[in-house]
Design a protein around this motif. Structure first.
Motif, PDB file in Angstrom:
ATOM      1  N   HIS A  85       0.835  -1.207   0.000  1.00 22.11           N
ATOM      2  CA  HIS A  85       0.000   0.000   0.000  1.00 22.11           C
ATOM      3  C   HIS A  85       0.871   1.259   0.000  1.00 22.11           C
ATOM      4  N   LYS A 106      -7.163   8.134   0.459  1.00 18.53           N
ATOM      5  CA  LYS A 106      -7.912   8.137   1.719  1.00 18.53           C
ATOM      6  C   LYS A 106      -9.411   7.953   1.523  1.00 18.53           C
ATOM      7  N   GLU A 109     -10.568   4.308   1.230  1.00 16.78           N
ATOM      8  CA  GLU A 109     -10.223   3.319   2.249  1.00 16.78           C
ATOM      9  C   GLU A 109     -11.492   2.697   2.828  1.00 16.78           C
ATOM     10  N   ASP A 159      -8.901   1.965  -5.260  1.00 19.01           N
ATOM     11  CA  ASP A 159      -8.086   2.230  -4.075  1.00 19.01           C
ATOM     12  C   ASP A 159      -7.354   3.563  -4.150  1.00 19.01           C
TER      13      ASP A 159
END
Length: 343
Positions: A85, A106, A109, A159
């Motif tokens: 990640h 972010k 997530e 992501d």
């Protein structure tokens, strides 16, 4: 420290994004590809060994249990030290900086939801992983491109997100991207061990890319151009048709007026004016290049979705980032094809 930048956003209208500082991101260790492939396979096989030894010996499978513990521990330890990640975030931040874009992982997530369940011993509170609010809003905005569809998409996984401006006309765009490792070496079909970009091998990445381009004129319609599939063939084939037989064979076309006063009218003529020969050529070229592509024109916003795999040399991290930039430029050609109609 990076200052927040305000961008056009197809979901929120406007959004303020702070790209992470490279110095604050923890970087892991680059593991050799053979090790990344063999550890999860060895861990899975060792658990199968536990079951087999237990059935054959009729007692506690001590040797296979030890092996399973060792391999699983090695797999988890390697995953921790690699920190995929963090490495992925660093690569994407560098890509954003080189293109003068903004980037953040972010908003995508996953979140933990706590659910209370009744058991014989009382109430048990369990945590489940769920999509972020941002991901749910995106799916609600363009379900035609993000939901699982037979013969088309396998469902969207994202992501990270980018925001920037187009090179040709400087209008804003947005990209959401997601990639997952896949073990193509186990595929019975040799075609799965090759991609459309010259890559070949047993290790791969499956990616989803959803983007939106701002168009500088309202069209008043919502047009959906999805991959054609067997469910829409024959007697069920009632979608809008263009003059291109190849385009009709590749895509299912539907549309509606956004003005409620025109809701009962069919926007076939408007759709034909939007799908200019240049636009159709651009979309067909993308369809030939990527496994699955689709588009939604919602008034003055053109959404696109691409899903495909990268294997062998193309699945290496640096190559994926290069392809990301190529993707954004190629899909911009579809938007530019629409411009003669709206101008």
């Amino acid at each position: 420290m990076n200052e927040p930048r305000t961008h056009w956003d197809p979901i929120e209208g406007q959004i303020s994004i702070e790209t992470p500082e490279l110095s604050t991101i923890k970087q892991g260790i680059a593991l050799p590809m053979w090790l990344k492939r063999i550890l999860p396979l060895a861990a899975a096989l060792s658990f199968v060994g536990v079951i087999i030894e237990g059935l054959v010996m009729g007692s506690f499978p001590i040797y296979s249990t030890v092996a399973a513990t060792v391999f699983m521990g090695a797999f988890l330890l390697a995953d921790h030290f690699e920190n995929e990640h963090g490495r992925k975030t660093i690569r994407r931040v560098k890509t954003a900086q080189s293109q003068n874009w903004s980037y953040t992982p972010k908003l995508m997530e996953r979140r933990l939801n706590y659910v209370a369940t009744s058991t014989s011993d009382g109430v048990d509170r369990r945590a489940t992983s769920a999509k972020s609010e941002r991901a749910e809003k995106i799916e609600a905005e363009v379900p035609e491109l993000t939901k699982v569809q037979v013969g088309a998409y396998v469902g969207a996984y994202f992501d990270g997100e980018f925001w920037g401006d187009s090179r040709e006309d400087h209008l804003p765009f947005w990209l959401a991207i997601g990639s997952m490792q896949m073990e193509a070496g186990l595929a019975a079909n040799p075609a799965l061990r090759r991609d459309n970009f010259g890559g070949q091998g047993g290790f791969g990445q499956f990616f989803s890319l959803l983007g939106a381009y701002k168009i500088d004129r309202k069209t008043g319609v919502r047009v959906v151009i999805q991959p054609e599939n067997i469910l829409h063939k024959g007697p069920l084939d009632r979608d809008i048709k263009t003059e291109s037989m190849e385009f009709n064979d590749r895509f299912k076309i539907s549309g509606r007026y956004l003005d409620q006063r025109q809701a009962q009218q069919t926007p076939d003529l408007e759709v034909m004016r939007i799908l200019t020969p240049a636009t159709q050529d651009a979309m067909l070229a993308l369809n030939h290049r990527y496994h699955k592509v689709g588009f939604v024109l919602d008034d003055d916003v053109l959404y696109f979705m691409a899903q495909d795999k990268l294997v062998g040399k193309n699945a290496m991290p640096d190559r994926i980032d290069e392809l990301l930039c190529e993707l954004s430029r190629e899909f911009e050609s579809a938007k530019l094809g629409i411009k003669p109609y709206i101008e």
